[in-house]
Write a protein that holds these residues in place. Structure first.
Motif, PDB file in Angstrom:
ATOM      1  N   ALA A 195       0.789  -1.120   0.241  1.00 51.59           N
ATOM      2  CA  ALA A 195       0.190   0.026  -0.064  1.00 51.59           C
ATOM      3  C   ALA A 195       0.873   1.353  -0.036  1.00 51.59           C
ATOM      4  N   ARG A 196       2.199   1.235   0.435  1.00 47.70           N
ATOM      5  CA  ARG A 196       2.854   2.315   0.506  1.00 47.70           C
ATOM      6  C   ARG A 196       3.136   2.738  -0.906  1.00 47.70           C
ATOM      7  N   ASP A 197       2.982   1.734  -1.828  1.00 49.45           N
ATOM      8  CA  ASP A 197       3.556   2.160  -3.203  1.00 49.45           C
ATOM      9  C   ASP A 197       2.100   2.178  -3.842  1.00 49.45           C
ATOM     10  N   GLY A 198       0.923   2.389  -3.444  1.00 53.44           N
ATOM     11  CA  GLY A 198      -0.247   2.391  -3.825  1.00 53.44           C
ATOM     12  C   GLY A 198      -0.792   1.193  -4.720  1.00 53.44           C
ATOM     13  N   LEU A 199      -0.078  -0.084  -4.326  1.00 57.47           N
ATOM     14  CA  LEU A 199      -0.695  -1.180  -4.909  1.00 57.47           C
ATOM     15  C   LEU A 199      -1.119  -1.947  -3.833  1.00 57.47           C
ATOM     16  N   SER A 200      -2.444  -2.774  -4.580  1.00 52.63           N
ATOM     17  CA  SER A 200      -3.181  -3.896  -3.873  1.00 52.63           C
ATOM     18  C   SER A 200      -2.160  -5.398  -3.891  1.00 52.63           C
TER      19      SER A 200
END
Length: 171
Positions: A50-55
């Motif tokens: 989530a820190r990289d905006g990914l699921s």
């Protein structure tokens, strides 16, 4: 996701075993510890992504597309990530809108798409993979080489085709 955080002690398990007919208290205790640890590990994995905006699903789709530069069908991606084709279609729509992948007409089937990794997806992987590898290294540093080998063998036993399936007629 395993939701029980307050694991019962052995005495409670023994009491329930007597009351409800559990023949394997040690097995249940081991399963509870394994399920709890797995749940905690997966939650931490998702927070890291989530820190990289990914699921998790997006991350695995990007990895599959990176491994297959010619692209993959929606069905192959769905199978590879263990979701339905409908779910994968929704995920891919969002990923395409964010520039992570592109959809190309499948020359072999006009009703289908070939999905390829786009430059934004490539950049996300370049950011996410180093932090993921660092996280895995920290997590697995708790085990020495022999423990890792044992853990791998034990987990492979659970990954067998029928190991996780309930017995026929079980509720």
């Amino acid at each position: 996701m395993f939701e029980l955080r307050d694991l019962p002690n052995y005495e409670t398990l023994a009491e329930f075993a007597q009351r409800y007919g559990n023949q394997d208290i040690d097995g249940l205790q081991t399963w509870l510890i394994l399920a709890s640890a797995t749940s905690e590990m997966l939650s931490a994995f998702e927070r890291n992504l989530a820190r990289d905006g990914l699921s998790q699903t997006q991350f695995f789709v990007l990895l599959l597309l990176k491994r297959n530069p010619g692209g993959l069908s929606v069905g192959t991606l769905a199978d590879g990530v263990a979701v339905t084709s409908q779910t994968m279609t929704r995920v891919l729509d969002r990923m395409e809108a964010a520039g992570m992948c592109t959809k190309l007409a499948n020359p072999g089937d006009r009703r289908a798409w070939i999905i390829q990794l786009a430059s934004v997806g490539e950049e996300l992987l370049s950011t996410a993979l180093p932090s993921h590898y660092e996280w895995v290294t920290r997590l697995m540093s708790r085990f020495d080489a022999k423990e890792r080998e044992s853990l791998q063998k034990l987990m492979m036993k659970l990954n067998g085709p029928s190991a996780l399936s309930p017995e026929p007629g079980a509720g």
